[in-house]
Design a protein around this motif. Structure first.
Motif, PDB file in Angstrom:
ATOM      1  N   LEU A 258      62.350 -13.552  33.973  1.00 23.33           N
ATOM      2  CA  LEU A 258      62.615 -14.564  34.524  1.00 23.33           C
ATOM      3  C   LEU A 258      62.798 -15.562  33.828  1.00 23.33           C
ATOM      4  O   LEU A 258      62.623 -17.080  33.428  1.00 23.33           O
ATOM      5  CB  LEU A 258      60.932 -14.556  35.724  1.00 23.33           C
ATOM      6  N   SER A 259      61.742 -15.954  32.604  1.00 25.91           N
ATOM      7  CA  SER A 259      61.030 -16.409  31.575  1.00 25.91           C
ATOM      8  C   SER A 259      62.338 -17.658  30.670  1.00 25.91           C
ATOM      9  O   SER A 259      62.237 -18.152  30.486  1.00 25.91           O
ATOM     10  CB  SER A 259      59.793 -15.829  30.983  1.00 25.91           C
ATOM     11  N   VAL A 260      62.881 -16.124  30.479  1.00 26.70           N
ATOM     12  CA  VAL A 260      64.313 -16.126  29.757  1.00 26.70           C
ATOM     13  C   VAL A 260      65.596 -17.022  30.536  1.00 26.70           C
ATOM     14  O   VAL A 260      65.910 -18.077  30.105  1.00 26.70           O
ATOM     15  CB  VAL A 260      65.062 -14.812  29.186  1.00 26.70           C
ATOM     16  N   THR A 261      65.043 -17.407  32.182  1.00 22.96           N
ATOM     17  CA  THR A 261      66.053 -18.020  32.237  1.00 22.96           C
ATOM     18  C   THR A 261      65.302 -19.651  33.230  1.00 22.96           C
ATOM     19  O   THR A 261      66.483 -20.549  32.909  1.00 22.96           O
ATOM     20  CB  THR A 261      66.486 -17.507  34.198  1.00 22.96           C
ATOM     21  N   ALA A 262      64.407 -19.434  32.863  1.00 24.22           N
ATOM     22  CA  ALA A 262      63.669 -20.336  33.366  1.00 24.22           C
ATOM     23  C   ALA A 262      63.742 -21.083  31.393  1.00 24.22           C
ATOM     24  O   ALA A 262      64.572 -22.878  31.125  1.00 24.22           O
ATOM     25  CB  ALA A 262      62.175 -20.444  33.620  1.00 24.22           C
ATOM     26  N   HIS A 263      63.722 -20.694  30.733  1.00 18.34           N
ATOM     27  CA  HIS A 263      64.345 -21.468  29.493  1.00 18.34           C
ATOM     28  C   HIS A 263      65.281 -21.251  29.327  1.00 18.34           C
ATOM     29  O   HIS A 263      66.196 -23.431  28.332  1.00 18.34           O
ATOM     30  CB  HIS A 263      63.620 -20.507  28.143  1.00 18.34           C
ATOM     31  N   GLU A 264      66.259 -21.246  29.755  1.00 17.15           N
ATOM     32  CA  GLU A 264      67.325 -21.314  29.847  1.00 17.15           C
ATOM     33  C   GLU A 264      67.716 -23.384  30.463  1.00 17.15           C
ATOM     34  O   GLU A 264      69.114 -23.593  30.399  1.00 17.15           O
ATOM     35  CB  GLU A 264      68.963 -20.590  30.645  1.00 17.15           C
ATOM     36  N   ILE A 265      67.143 -23.001  31.712  1.00 18.97           N
ATOM     37  CA  ILE A 265      66.957 -24.497  32.480  1.00 18.97           C
ATOM     38  C   ILE A 265      66.928 -25.396  31.804  1.00 18.97           C
ATOM     39  O   ILE A 265      67.576 -26.517  31.608  1.00 18.97           O
ATOM     40  CB  ILE A 265      66.320 -23.639  33.754  1.00 18.97           C
ATOM     41  N   ARG A 266      65.940 -25.262  30.753  1.00 21.02           N
ATOM     42  CA  ARG A 266      65.539 -26.432  30.021  1.00 21.02           C
ATOM     43  C   ARG A 266      66.580 -26.846  28.851  1.00 21.02           C
ATOM     44  O   ARG A 266      65.843 -27.750  29.217  1.00 21.02           O
ATOM     45  CB  ARG A 266      64.180 -25.964  29.606  1.00 21.02           C
ATOM     46  N   ARG A 267      67.365 -25.523  28.474  1.00 14.52           N
ATOM     47  CA  ARG A 267      67.870 -25.753  27.989  1.00 14.52           C
ATOM     48  C   ARG A 267      69.216 -26.987  28.656  1.00 14.52           C
ATOM     49  O   ARG A 267      69.489 -27.571  27.403  1.00 14.52           O
ATOM     50  CB  ARG A 267      68.349 -24.618  26.920  1.00 14.52           C
ATOM     51  N   GLN A 268      69.301 -26.365  29.541  1.00 14.59           N
ATOM     52  CA  GLN A 268      70.694 -26.909  29.929  1.00 14.59           C
ATOM     53  C   GLN A 268      70.276 -28.322  30.421  1.00 14.59           C
ATOM     54  O   GLN A 268      70.797 -29.312  30.629  1.00 14.59           O
ATOM     55  CB  GLN A 268      70.707 -26.289  30.948  1.00 14.59           C
ATOM     56  N   GLN A 269      69.409 -28.530  30.622  1.00 13.84           N
ATOM     57  CA  GLN A 269      68.508 -29.930  30.621  1.00 13.84           C
ATOM     58  C   GLN A 269      68.360 -30.282  29.460  1.00 13.84           C
ATOM     59  O   GLN A 269      69.081 -31.813  29.847  1.00 13.84           O
ATOM     60  CB  GLN A 269      67.265 -29.990  31.648  1.00 13.84           C
TER      61      GLN A 269
END
Lengths: 225, 225
Positions: free
Chosen positions: A127-138
């Motif tokens: 979950l933390s990795v995917t949340a981090h990926e969301i931030r990167r895409q933002q």
DNA sequence: CGTATTCTTGAGCGACTTCAAGTATGGTGG
DNA sequence: CCACCATACTTGAAGTCGCTCAAGAATACG
């Protein structure tokens, strides 16, 4: 238009400087397969079924989307220890390619999900990795609303934050990759590199090596993150 | 510059048309708090600590980032049944605001993570929601590398896919919101609406209502997704 | 009905694109 | 090792799309 570059001296060094096996979320707790890819090797293709999740062990990976009219868009760059292939559909919307000689750890998506269901810690890290990926895409989206100079500036800051050695970064990606990531033409990227150099914001020992003498000043100017 | 709009007739209808309580991932299996927000009400602010995760029950929400130089960027729009506030850091990098009178279900982030650790099904659904959010952010980035006409076209397609009633969509967001989401000026958005209308690609009964007579033709032209 | 706000339209300008050469660099075969 | 070729990168000149500045039209609400 986007033909095969060769493995040159600089990119070879990049592939090498992280050649120690990087242990990430997956390699620590899953059984899977290590795969090696040549420079420009295809890891998976746009439209293929999503069956695996990938972790870069060594090297560098880009995700690429070709639009129906031929335009090319880079979704992201991934380095040692980072996960990619996290699609929510049954088909990959981007393809993934090694930018240099790379090693990738591959696990079955279903196995990972199953394991996460019975391993709370793994579930949390995922979950933390995917949340981090969301931030990167933002952040990626944020870059795309700025001027060319700001786009390249924040791009260099982001990459430096991930693979710099001291104040220097060796770029595994071509000018065309940068252009397709930042939504400008390769000519604009080239001109902007020249401008940043003439302003002494960066130095360019050669096309693939960038030196950022004052990263905090850069951060202020291009307010990355 | 970006002052408070009033609750008008159209947006009031939008807030209403989904007034049935929408049951999403969180409302089904968590205890939490329902909160109501007025038009333009602030749900959380940029820089505030990340303590909760939110699900839209009714209404519409936007996430907003103000850059140091005053530029405004919209990160995303969220409608009934959708989750937002999934930050991976300790501080929100965007703020969240209700675009119309809205109801939001709020749960503690820690509680959710804890529950997911012991509830495999919830963990899987959460992972699926975050993967979906990654795709949406990728699509957002994709929009930002196109012409103004393509940006608005794919934007309308995306929104229509989420809140259309038949072939018509009632936009809860202002022209300024659309402009800040698509990285162009409000004037360009307005002009582009006019162009799409004159090309009969859309119809505009009023500024907040859009009719898409042939969505599949639109998809082909603006190849959204 | 009047006023504040949002939305639309117009004209001139600037940043990035396009098209077109030219330069540098890595790889290959003699 | 060097000459040659392919490819990547850089630079220049002209065109175009979207921005800025400015005003006008439509809409919401007291």
């Amino acid at each position: 238009m986007h033909s095969q570059p060769r493995q040159n001296e600089v990119t070879a060094r990049i592939a090498g400087h992280r050649s120690e096996a990087h242990s990430g979320v997956l390699t620590q707790c899953m059984n899977g397969v290590r795969m090696k890819f040549q420079n420009n090797g295809s890891i998976y293709g746009q439209g293929e079924p999503v069956e695996h999740i990938y972790e870069v062990v060594r090297g560098a990976v880009r995700t690429v989307k070709i639009l129906p009219d031929g335009r090319r868009q880079i979704g992201g760059f991934y380095f040692a220890g980072e996960l990619f292939g996290l699609d929510d559909r049954n088909e990959h919307s981007f393809s993934a390619e090694a930018m240099v000689k790379s090693e990738v750890f591959v696990v079955k998506r279903k196995s990972l999900i199953n394991l996460a269901q019975h391993n709370g810690e793994l579930a949390e890290r995922l979950l933390s990795v995917t949340a981090h990926e969301i931030r990167r895409q933002q952040n990626h989206a944020l870059m795309l609303v700025k001027t060319a100079e700001e786009r390249l500036g924040s791009f260099l800051l982001e990459i430096a934050g991930r693979i710099s050695i001291g104040d220097s970064v060796e770029l595994p990606m071509s000018r065309q990759d940068i252009a397709d990531y930042l939504g400008v033409t390769i000519e604009t990227i080239s001109r902007t590199f020249t401008i940043l150099t003439s302003r002494s914001v960066i130095r360019l020992p050669n096309a693939r090596a960038v030196i950022l003498p004052d990263r905090s000043k850069l951060s202020r100017e291009f307010h990355y993150d």
